[in-house]
Design a protein around this motif. Structure first.
Motif, PDB file in Angstrom:
ATOM      1  N   LEU A   4     -10.750  10.992  -8.747  1.00  0.00           N
ATOM      2  CA  LEU A   4      -9.353  11.164  -8.365  1.00  0.00           C
ATOM      3  C   LEU A   4      -8.972  10.114  -7.330  1.00  0.00           C
ATOM      4  O   LEU A   4      -9.727   9.858  -6.383  1.00  0.00           O
ATOM      5  CB  LEU A   4      -9.138  12.564  -7.798  1.00  0.00           C
ATOM      6  N   GLN A   5      -7.801   9.494  -7.515  1.00  0.00           N
ATOM      7  CA  GLN A   5      -7.336   8.478  -6.586  1.00  0.00           C
ATOM      8  C   GLN A   5      -5.913   8.798  -6.159  1.00  0.00           C
ATOM      9  O   GLN A   5      -5.100   9.284  -6.945  1.00  0.00           O
ATOM     10  CB  GLN A   5      -7.400   7.086  -7.227  1.00  0.00           C
ATOM     11  N   GLU A   6      -5.641   8.484  -4.905  1.00  0.00           N
ATOM     12  CA  GLU A   6      -4.317   8.738  -4.321  1.00  0.00           C
ATOM     13  C   GLU A   6      -3.422   7.538  -4.562  1.00  0.00           C
ATOM     14  O   GLU A   6      -3.818   6.394  -4.331  1.00  0.00           O
ATOM     15  CB  GLU A   6      -4.463   9.006  -2.833  1.00  0.00           C
ATOM     16  N   LEU A   7      -2.210   7.786  -5.014  1.00  0.00           N
ATOM     17  CA  LEU A   7      -1.290   6.710  -5.362  1.00  0.00           C
ATOM     18  C   LEU A   7      -0.374   6.396  -4.183  1.00  0.00           C
ATOM     19  O   LEU A   7       0.239   7.286  -3.592  1.00  0.00           O
ATOM     20  CB  LEU A   7      -0.445   7.109  -6.573  1.00  0.00           C
ATOM     21  N   ASN A   8      -0.300   5.113  -3.833  1.00  0.00           N
ATOM     22  CA  ASN A   8       0.576   4.650  -2.755  1.00  0.00           C
ATOM     23  C   ASN A   8       1.456   3.534  -3.290  1.00  0.00           C
ATOM     24  O   ASN A   8       1.142   2.899  -4.301  1.00  0.00           O
ATOM     25  CB  ASN A   8      -0.244   4.144  -1.566  1.00  0.00           C
ATOM     26  N   TRP A   9       2.538   3.274  -2.588  1.00  0.00           N
ATOM     27  CA  TRP A   9       3.505   2.285  -3.063  1.00  0.00           C
ATOM     28  C   TRP A   9       3.987   1.420  -1.911  1.00  0.00           C
ATOM     29  O   TRP A   9       4.217   1.892  -0.808  1.00  0.00           O
ATOM     30  CB  TRP A   9       4.693   3.011  -3.709  1.00  0.00           C
ATOM     31  N   PHE A  10       4.070   0.119  -2.181  1.00  0.00           N
ATOM     32  CA  PHE A  10       4.547  -0.833  -1.177  1.00  0.00           C
ATOM     33  C   PHE A  10       5.518  -1.795  -1.841  1.00  0.00           C
ATOM     34  O   PHE A  10       5.296  -2.248  -2.966  1.00  0.00           O
ATOM     35  CB  PHE A  10       3.378  -1.623  -0.579  1.00  0.00           C
ATOM     36  N   LYS A  11       6.593  -2.107  -1.140  1.00  0.00           N
ATOM     37  CA  LYS A  11       7.552  -3.056  -1.680  1.00  0.00           C
ATOM     38  C   LYS A  11       8.256  -3.795  -0.559  1.00  0.00           C
ATOM     39  O   LYS A  11       8.680  -3.190   0.423  1.00  0.00           O
ATOM     40  CB  LYS A  11       8.597  -2.340  -2.544  1.00  0.00           C
ATOM     41  N   GLN A  12       8.353  -5.109  -0.725  1.00  0.00           N
ATOM     42  CA  GLN A  12       9.124  -5.918   0.208  1.00  0.00           C
ATOM     43  C   GLN A  12      10.593  -5.880  -0.200  1.00  0.00           C
ATOM     44  O   GLN A  12      10.952  -5.390  -1.276  1.00  0.00           O
ATOM     45  CB  GLN A  12       8.603  -7.349   0.216  1.00  0.00           C
ATOM     46  N   SER A  13      11.425  -6.416   0.656  1.00  0.00           N
ATOM     47  CA  SER A  13      12.859  -6.360   0.383  1.00  0.00           C
ATOM     48  C   SER A  13      13.217  -7.073  -0.913  1.00  0.00           C
ATOM     49  O   SER A  13      14.045  -6.609  -1.698  1.00  0.00           O
ATOM     50  CB  SER A  13      13.634  -6.986   1.547  1.00  0.00           C
TER      51      SER A  13
ATOM     52  N   ALA B   2      -4.006   2.461  -5.834  1.00  0.00           N
ATOM     53  CA  ALA B   2      -4.681   3.749  -5.973  1.00  0.00           C
ATOM     54  C   ALA B   2      -6.019   3.670  -5.258  1.00  0.00           C
ATOM     55  O   ALA B   2      -6.838   2.796  -5.559  1.00  0.00           O
ATOM     56  CB  ALA B   2      -4.879   4.088  -7.453  1.00  0.00           C
ATOM     57  N   THR B   3      -6.218   4.549  -4.299  1.00  0.00           N
ATOM     58  CA  THR B   3      -7.452   4.556  -3.518  1.00  0.00           C
ATOM     59  C   THR B   3      -8.177   5.880  -3.716  1.00  0.00           C
ATOM     60  O   THR B   3      -7.549   6.937  -3.749  1.00  0.00           O
ATOM     61  CB  THR B   3      -7.147   4.356  -2.019  1.00  0.00           C
ATOM     62  N   PRO B   4      -9.511   5.840  -3.847  1.00  0.00           N
ATOM     63  CA  PRO B   4     -10.276   7.070  -4.097  1.00  0.00           C
ATOM     64  C   PRO B   4     -10.076   8.093  -2.990  1.00  0.00           C
ATOM     65  O   PRO B   4      -9.994   7.761  -1.811  1.00  0.00           O
ATOM     66  CB  PRO B   4     -11.731   6.572  -4.139  1.00  0.00           C
ATOM     67  N   VAL B   5      -9.995   9.344  -3.380  1.00  0.00           N
ATOM     68  CA  VAL B   5      -9.857  10.444  -2.436  1.00  0.00           C
ATOM     69  C   VAL B   5     -10.828  11.546  -2.855  1.00  0.00           C
ATOM     70  O   VAL B   5     -11.038  11.778  -4.050  1.00  0.00           O
ATOM     71  CB  VAL B   5      -8.405  10.979  -2.399  1.00  0.00           C
TER      72      VAL B   5
END
Length: 279
Positions: free
Chosen positions: A50-59, A78-81
């Motif tokens: 299972l991996q945790e989903l994160n989101w990053f965006k520049q302007s 997605a990083t393992p959790v």
């Protein structure tokens, strides 16, 4: 990235993948409850982990994919959790503990059944293998029954404390100059993002002899939080709003002052005067 039903837009996702792991390596997006807040959150199930989903965006930004341009320049990671974090609230509630009564043994399928969250059904194998470390279990025939054990949960949390403590010291040399209590407070604060205050953070702080209010309070921290709670998080419009609302890690630059024009003239006026002089 088109693992979610109805998702047509292209997205860029960076996830760790263990080729030696057993499981489906195509990946699958699941909507699960966040263990701390209970909010709907996106997770990635891949290779049995299972991996945790994160989101990053520049302007501003886009992705170039061969001859194709992806308008949305956002980056999903997605990083393992540890699935124990995600499943702990369910197992705690399912045992129906009352006072000193340790609670009831429950069948796994009953524990992971959550209304409006069918994604938990995909975690049956993961739950069976990972939750044994914090549960008492017994088998009747081919069926396993689980009951959360507080002592095992505490031992598991203390193990996480030691692991995270060693990691922080390796990643940041400044921790070598800090006291043991300060390091432990930071560790508990990080773990507290995935643990309920009552009873787990309280039990952990009591065991480590820490002030829970100081260790768990993150009100003064600026965290670049990401809302991946619903499929709408893949909507560029919602993403842009999230970026504007939660862009807290970047330093705010002052608006540029408008230049004051002194004896300035337009280019058109300059050419008009030059043409008149030439006549």
């Amino acid at each position: 990235m088109a693992w979610y039903d109805g998702l047509e837009e292209t997205r860029v996702l960076v996830a760790s993948s263990d080729s030696s792991a057993i499981g489906d390596d195509t990946g699958r997006l699941l909507q699960l409850r966040h263990p701390k807040t209970g909010d709907s959150t996106s997770y990635l199930l891949i290779n049995g982990g299972l991996q945790e989903l994160n989101w990053f965006k520049q302007s501003y930004g886009s992705w170039f994919m061969g001859d194709y341009i992806c308008e949305d320049g956002g980056l999903y990671t997605a990083t393992p959790v540890d699935p124990v974090f995600i499943l702990l609230p369910m197992f705690d509630q399912a045992r129906m503990k009352n006072g000193n009564d340790p609670g009831k043994f429950r069948q796994l399928d009953e524990i992971i059944y959550i209304h409006d969250y069918p994604g938990y059904r995909c975690l049956s194998t993961v739950a069976e293998s990972s939750m044994q470390i914090v549960c008492d279990f017994k088998e009747i025939g081919s069926t396993k029954f689980f009951r959360l054990n507080d002592s095992k949960v505490l031992a598991w949390m203390l193990c996480k404390v030691q692991q995270l403590k060693q990691t922080l010291v390796k990643l940041d040399k400044n921790y070598a100059a800090r006291s043991e209590k300060e390091i432990l407070a930071d560790v508990v604060m990080i773990l507290g993002e995935y643990l309920a205050d009552d009873p787990w953070c309280k039990v952990l702080c009591d065991n480590l002899r820490l002030n829970m209010v100081e260790a768990v309070d993150v009100s003064d921290m600026k965290i670049d939080s990401v809302d991946t709670s619903t499929p709408s998080s893949f909507n560029p419009t919602v993403q842009e709003q999230t970026t504007n609302d939660k862009r807290v890690t970047r330093s705010a630059k002052p608006n540029k002052k408008a230049k004051v024009e002194t004896n300035s003239h337009s280019i058109k006026d300059m050419f008009s005067r030059a043409s008149r002089r030439g006549k």
